[in-house]
Design a protein around this motif. Sequence first.
Motif, PDB file in Angstrom:
ATOM      1  N   UNK A  26      -9.232   2.686 -51.859  1.00 44.01           N
ATOM      2  CA  UNK A  26      -9.525   1.385 -51.267  1.00 44.01           C
ATOM      3  C   UNK A  26     -10.724   1.494 -50.329  1.00 44.01           C
ATOM      4  N   UNK A  27     -10.762   2.538 -49.507  1.00 45.89           N
ATOM      5  CA  UNK A  27     -11.891   2.735 -48.594  1.00 45.89           C
ATOM      6  C   UNK A  27     -13.194   2.865 -49.374  1.00 45.89           C
ATOM      7  N   UNK A  28     -13.166   3.638 -50.443  1.00 45.97           N
ATOM      8  CA  UNK A  28     -14.359   3.819 -51.272  1.00 45.97           C
ATOM      9  C   UNK A  28     -14.782   2.510 -51.935  1.00 45.97           C
ATOM     10  N   UNK A  29     -13.814   1.712 -52.389  1.00 44.74           N
ATOM     11  CA  UNK A  29     -14.170   0.444 -53.012  1.00 44.74           C
ATOM     12  C   UNK A  29     -14.781  -0.508 -51.997  1.00 44.74           C
ATOM     13  N   UNK A  30     -14.192  -0.578 -50.812  1.00 46.65           N
ATOM     14  CA  UNK A  30     -14.730  -1.448 -49.764  1.00 46.65           C
ATOM     15  C   UNK A  30     -16.174  -1.056 -49.445  1.00 46.65           C
ATOM     16  N   UNK A  31     -16.451   0.233 -49.472  1.00 45.52           N
ATOM     17  CA  UNK A  31     -17.803   0.729 -49.167  1.00 45.52           C
ATOM     18  C   UNK A  31     -18.735   0.700 -50.379  1.00 45.52           C
ATOM     19  N   UNK A  32     -18.217   0.212 -51.518  1.00 47.02           N
ATOM     20  CA  UNK A  32     -19.045   0.090 -52.710  1.00 47.02           C
ATOM     21  C   UNK A  32     -19.346   1.413 -53.391  1.00 47.02           C
TER      22      UNK A  32
ATOM     23  N   UNK B 274      -5.261   2.684 -60.150  1.00 46.79           N
ATOM     24  CA  UNK B 274      -5.595   2.081 -58.861  1.00 46.79           C
ATOM     25  C   UNK B 274      -5.551   0.557 -58.925  1.00 46.79           C
ATOM     26  N   UNK B 275      -6.126  -0.013 -59.966  1.00 49.26           N
ATOM     27  CA  UNK B 275      -6.158  -1.472 -60.071  1.00 49.26           C
ATOM     28  C   UNK B 275      -4.750  -2.046 -60.218  1.00 49.26           C
ATOM     29  N   UNK B 276      -3.849  -1.271 -60.821  1.00 54.29           N
ATOM     30  CA  UNK B 276      -2.457  -1.722 -60.934  1.00 54.29           C
ATOM     31  C   UNK B 276      -1.748  -1.721 -59.575  1.00 54.29           C
TER      32      UNK B 276
ATOM     33  N   UNK C 193     -16.698   3.410 -55.063  1.00 54.56           N
ATOM     34  CA  UNK C 193     -15.574   3.889 -55.867  1.00 54.56           C
ATOM     35  C   UNK C 193     -16.005   4.364 -57.259  1.00 54.56           C
ATOM     36  N   UNK C 194     -16.962   3.682 -57.860  1.00 56.07           N
ATOM     37  CA  UNK C 194     -17.373   4.058 -59.220  1.00 56.07           C
ATOM     38  C   UNK C 194     -17.936   5.476 -59.280  1.00 56.07           C
ATOM     39  N   UNK C 195     -18.458   5.984 -58.160  1.00 58.61           N
ATOM     40  CA  UNK C 195     -18.987   7.348 -58.132  1.00 58.61           C
ATOM     41  C   UNK C 195     -17.878   8.380 -58.339  1.00 58.61           C
ATOM     42  N   UNK C 196     -16.632   7.973 -58.082  1.00 58.72           N
ATOM     43  CA  UNK C 196     -15.505   8.907 -58.097  1.00 58.72           C
ATOM     44  C   UNK C 196     -14.622   8.758 -59.335  1.00 58.72           C
ATOM     45  N   UNK C 197     -15.165   8.145 -60.378  1.00 60.85           N
ATOM     46  CA  UNK C 197     -14.412   8.038 -61.632  1.00 60.85           C
ATOM     47  C   UNK C 197     -13.981   9.394 -62.193  1.00 60.85           C
ATOM     48  N   UNK C 198     -14.771  10.471 -61.986  1.00 62.06           N
ATOM     49  CA  UNK C 198     -14.335  11.773 -62.515  1.00 62.06           C
ATOM     50  C   UNK C 198     -13.050  12.313 -61.890  1.00 62.06           C
TER      51      UNK C 198
ATOM     52  N   UNK D 176     -15.404  -6.047 -42.031  1.00 59.80           N
ATOM     53  CA  UNK D 176     -16.835  -5.777 -41.844  1.00 59.80           C
ATOM     54  C   UNK D 176     -17.626  -6.071 -43.114  1.00 59.80           C
ATOM     55  N   UNK D 177     -17.053  -5.734 -44.271  1.00 60.65           N
ATOM     56  CA  UNK D 177     -17.744  -5.914 -45.551  1.00 60.65           C
ATOM     57  C   UNK D 177     -17.342  -7.217 -46.256  1.00 60.65           C
ATOM     58  N   UNK D 178     -16.570  -8.066 -45.559  1.00 56.87           N
ATOM     59  CA  UNK D 178     -16.086  -9.329 -46.152  1.00 56.87           C
ATOM     60  C   UNK D 178     -15.434  -9.069 -47.504  1.00 56.87           C
ATOM     61  N   UNK D 179     -14.591  -8.045 -47.531  1.00 53.79           N
ATOM     62  CA  UNK D 179     -13.938  -7.644 -48.769  1.00 53.79           C
ATOM     63  C   UNK D 179     -12.843  -8.657 -49.115  1.00 53.79           C
ATOM     64  N   UNK D 180     -12.838  -9.183 -50.345  1.00 58.25           N
ATOM     65  CA  UNK D 180     -11.849 -10.225 -50.694  1.00 58.25           C
ATOM     66  C   UNK D 180     -10.426  -9.678 -50.772  1.00 58.25           C
TER      67      UNK D 180
END
Length: 385
Positions: free
Chosen positions: A305-311, A325-327, A313-318, A355-359
């Motif tokens: 969640x922290x990584x997604x908020x910071x934009x 996570x989405x579930x 998360x996709x870097x950590x797909x490996x 801070x990031x106006x995360x929905x």
Amino acid sequence: MIIYKPEVVQINNTVRLQAKFEIDNKQESLWFSVPLAYEQYLLQERADSFLVGLLPLAMERGEDIFLKAPVSEKLYYTITTYLMGALCIALPHLNRISIRAETLMPNPVETANAVGTGFSGGVDSFHTIYEHLHRACPPSFRLTHFTFHNVGSHGDFGGQEASDLFQKRIQLIRPFAEEQHIDIIEIDSNLSEVLKMNYVQTHTLRNVAAVLTMQKLFRYYYYSSGRQFKDFELKTKVAGSYDLLSLTMLSTESLSFFSSGANYSRVEKTRHITEYEPTHRYLNVCAGGSSANCSRCEKCLRSMLTLEVQGKLDLYQPVFDLHVYRQEKTKYIAKVLADVKKDAYAAEIYNEMRKHAFPISASSYLLMPYYKIKHRLKRLIMQGK
């Protein structure tokens, strides 16, 4: 409790530093083992590791300690004068005991001036590595070695299952150490089987005991902190909340421990390490009992969640399963909302989301009351224990 002089015993390709001890009219043995190549660095002349490792057991049982072996004078002084009193505040079930030593050693041990840290692949340990390898750091304080311990993080009470997980997890992080051309020292032990105590309450003592075996190697050692300085608290069962005190009291004339990263929040450390490319391939935060990230336990979800908020998360797909996570994401955000006033990590993530106006979905808000009640019941049960 009587603790006898340590001895070194070779077993296959490892070497053990072990000491017998007596408690309840029974004789047992505590040991720590390292690869054979590190035999010369084991400190068998002093019982420092065994005093620290067995201290919580003696205090729990109200057993005075007599060391029939030399011990570092500074360590003896700080434990008896300061640390025991602090531990009794943090863990009221412990007892203040008397400690006597046959010989106090005031002189430093001659060391190889190495600098170490425990490496698990988590956010805190990667942050320590990033700061002390790739950011500005005085030469004498740059990392030279990693360690990886089997003293409770793979299972509070040890046993074969914990030992197997220890071996699986080190195989996951070894490639990173090889990339950095830094040795990773496996320190195995039967300390968990001896203590049979909660790991979260005793992790600092356990891990420091393991490192103290290697005082002929290390001059400085970074203990990656999971808490900030501002969150220092003594009246708590979470050992990490007062590491700043404990680590100072567990340093010796030869080896200094530092609470690394405690000036940053977990969210800030996560942001920092996203700049470090190896974390995209080796980050391992799981607390779900598996070797790789399960992507559904508390620590996995918190990190994702922290990584997604910071934009990022996709870097950590490996290393994460983003489908899992989405579930779980909606429920986890509801938990964060429910616990934001009670948990420092939840508050950090919530503030980052704002801070990031995360929905935040309506479903998370609707689930929040359920988790508030659930968390309140859990706290009442824990208080009852």
